[in-house]
Design an enzyme around this catalytic site. Sequence first.
Site, PDB file in Angstrom:
ATOM      1  N   GLU A   1       0.860  -1.175   0.000  1.00  0.00           N
ATOM      2  CA  GLU A   1       0.000   0.000   0.000  1.00  0.00           C
ATOM      3  C   GLU A   1       0.896   1.225   0.000  1.00  0.00           C
ATOM      4  O   GLU A   1       1.944   1.221   0.645  1.00  0.00           O
ATOM      5  CB  GLU A   1      -0.901   0.057   1.247  1.00  0.00           C
ATOM      6  CG  GLU A   1      -1.992  -0.990   1.288  1.00  0.00           C
ATOM      7  CD  GLU A   1      -1.551  -2.297   1.946  1.00  0.00           C
ATOM      8  OE1 GLU A   1      -2.295  -3.281   1.846  1.00  0.00           O
ATOM      9  OE2 GLU A   1      -0.447  -2.332   2.540  1.00  0.00           O
TER      10      GLU A   1
ATOM     11  N   TYR B   1       7.409   2.360  -8.028  1.00  0.00           N
ATOM     12  CA  TYR B   1       6.782   1.042  -8.135  1.00  0.00           C
ATOM     13  C   TYR B   1       6.361   0.744  -9.579  1.00  0.00           C
ATOM     14  O   TYR B   1       6.564  -0.369 -10.072  1.00  0.00           O
ATOM     15  CB  TYR B   1       5.587   0.926  -7.188  1.00  0.00           C
ATOM     16  CG  TYR B   1       5.962   1.116  -5.730  1.00  0.00           C
ATOM     17  CD1 TYR B   1       7.063   0.463  -5.177  1.00  0.00           C
ATOM     18  CD2 TYR B   1       5.231   1.962  -4.914  1.00  0.00           C
ATOM     19  CE1 TYR B   1       7.413   0.648  -3.846  1.00  0.00           C
ATOM     20  CE2 TYR B   1       5.570   2.146  -3.581  1.00  0.00           C
ATOM     21  CZ  TYR B   1       6.660   1.487  -3.052  1.00  0.00           C
ATOM     22  OH  TYR B   1       7.002   1.668  -1.737  1.00  0.00           O
TER      23      TYR B   1
END
Length: 145
Positions: A102, A114
Site C-alpha cells: 500500500e 513502483y
Amino acid sequence: MQFIEFKENDLSAIGLIENEVHAYPWTQGNFLDSIKSNHTCLMMKLNEEIIGYTVMMFVLDECHLLNISIKKSMQKKGYGSHLLKEVIHQANLAHAKTIYLEVRASNQTAIHLYDKHGFNEMSIRKDYYRAKEGREDAVLMGLVI
C-alpha cells in the site's frame, strides 16, 4: 552496498530515518513486533552507514511489503530502486508469486518508483492512512513475479 538483516540494536538508527521521512512513522514497537514475528527486516548499508531499510511479511506464496524507506539525504539517487530490487530478490528466494504493498495516494514519487519496477495498481483502500485532516486513501499495488 550491503543488505543485512536488522536487529533490535539497530532500531535507534532506523527510527531516526523513519521519523525523518514519514509524517506518521512506525514506532520502535512496530519494528520490534516485525522482528519478533520473523518478518524479513533488512537494512541497506553504504560504507557502514544505514541509508535505508525494508520490512516484508511472507504468507504462503505472497510477499507483503510493509515498509520501505531511504534516508532523506540519499533520496533521488537510485537507492530506492536498489532497495526495491532487493525486495523482489527476497520474494523470489521465498518462492513468492506476488508482492503487494500500500502506498499513500499522494506519494507520487513512490508510485512512480513502483510503476518503474512493474507494479500495477490493483485497487484503492479508502481512508487507509492517517492524515493531517482526517484520512488518506492508499493505492494497493501488486507485482506478479
